[in-house]
Scaffold this motif. Sequence first.
Motif, short mmCIF file in Angstrom:
data_model
loop_
_atom_site.label_atom_id
_atom_site.label_comp_id
_atom_site.label_asym_id
_atom_site.label_seq_id
_atom_site.Cartn_x
_atom_site.Cartn_y
_atom_site.Cartn_z
N GLU A 34 0.80 -1.23 0.00
CA GLU A 34 0.00 0.00 0.00
C GLU A 34 0.83 1.28 0.00
OE1 GLU A 34 -3.39 0.29 2.54
OE2 GLU A 34 -3.85 -1.84 2.31
N THR A 35 1.91 1.34 0.74
CA THR A 35 2.78 2.52 0.74
C THR A 35 4.23 2.05 0.66
OG1 THR A 35 2.93 2.60 3.15
CG2 THR A 35 1.21 3.93 2.11
N LEU A 36 5.05 2.88 0.07
CA LEU A 36 6.48 2.59 -0.04
C LEU A 36 7.26 3.87 0.25
CD1 LEU A 36 6.49 0.66 -3.44
CD2 LEU A 36 6.78 -0.36 -1.18
N SER A 37 8.34 3.73 0.96
CA SER A 37 9.22 4.88 1.19
C SER A 37 10.10 5.07 -0.04
CB SER A 37 10.10 4.65 2.42
OG SER A 37 11.04 3.62 2.15
N ALA A 38 10.77 6.18 -0.10
CA ALA A 38 11.68 6.44 -1.22
C ALA A 38 12.78 5.39 -1.27
CB ALA A 38 12.29 7.84 -1.09
N GLU A 39 13.26 4.98 -0.11
CA GLU A 39 14.31 3.97 -0.03
C GLU A 39 13.79 2.61 -0.54
OE1 GLU A 39 17.94 3.07 0.12
OE2 GLU A 39 17.44 5.15 0.49
N GLU A 40 12.55 2.28 -0.22
CA GLU A 40 11.96 1.02 -0.68
C GLU A 40 11.75 1.03 -2.20
OE1 GLU A 40 9.37 -0.44 3.18
OE2 GLU A 40 8.62 1.25 1.99
N VAL A 41 11.34 2.17 -2.73
CA VAL A 41 11.17 2.29 -4.18
C VAL A 41 12.52 2.09 -4.86
CG1 VAL A 41 10.65 3.90 -6.06
CG2 VAL A 41 9.12 3.76 -4.08
N LYS A 42 13.54 2.73 -4.33
CA LYS A 42 14.89 2.61 -4.89
C LYS A 42 15.35 1.16 -4.84
CE LYS A 42 19.48 4.62 -4.55
NZ LYS A 42 20.36 5.55 -3.85
N ALA A 43 15.12 0.49 -3.72
CA ALA A 43 15.52 -0.92 -3.58
C ALA A 43 14.77 -1.80 -4.58
CB ALA A 43 15.26 -1.39 -2.15
N LEU A 44 13.50 -1.56 -4.76
CA LEU A 44 12.72 -2.34 -5.73
C LEU A 44 13.26 -2.16 -7.14
CD1 LEU A 44 9.06 -1.74 -4.52
CD2 LEU A 44 10.12 -3.98 -4.88
N LEU A 45 13.53 -0.94 -7.51
CA LEU A 45 13.98 -0.66 -8.87
C LEU A 45 15.40 -1.15 -9.11
CD1 LEU A 45 12.40 2.86 -9.47
CD2 LEU A 45 11.54 0.62 -10.19
N GLU A 46 16.17 -1.29 -8.05
CA GLU A 46 17.52 -1.84 -8.18
C GLU A 46 17.54 -3.35 -8.03
OE1 GLU A 46 19.71 0.34 -5.24
OE2 GLU A 46 19.95 2.08 -6.54
N GLY A 47 16.35 -3.94 -7.78
CA GLY A 47 16.24 -5.40 -7.67
C GLY A 47 16.70 -5.97 -6.35
#
Length: 92
Positions: free
Chosen positions: A77-90
């Motif tokens: 439901e929500t993601l922090s900026a750090e979580e988004v970055k981690a997701l996009l970096e795999g």
Amino acid sequence: VKQFGMSEKVGTRSFREEEQDAGLGFVRVNGVSPSMQEVIDLEIKRLMQESYDRAKALLKQHSHELKILAEALLHYETLSAEEVKALLEGRK
């Protein structure tokens, strides 16, 4: 295009409608000729189409990342900026 001169074809001229009291109420006065109005309309259409095409191309270009983010948001439901970055970096 009319207010800020965002078109080379129309130029930097500002086209503003004025209100004038006609005795029974205010009337909008448009001091733009029909041919200039057509140029303005075509420029607005061109700018809108270019913006749409660019947005569509960006969405297609980054569809994989968008899918990853959408799935994560459905789950968390929500993601922090750090979580988004981690997701996009795999990493997540």
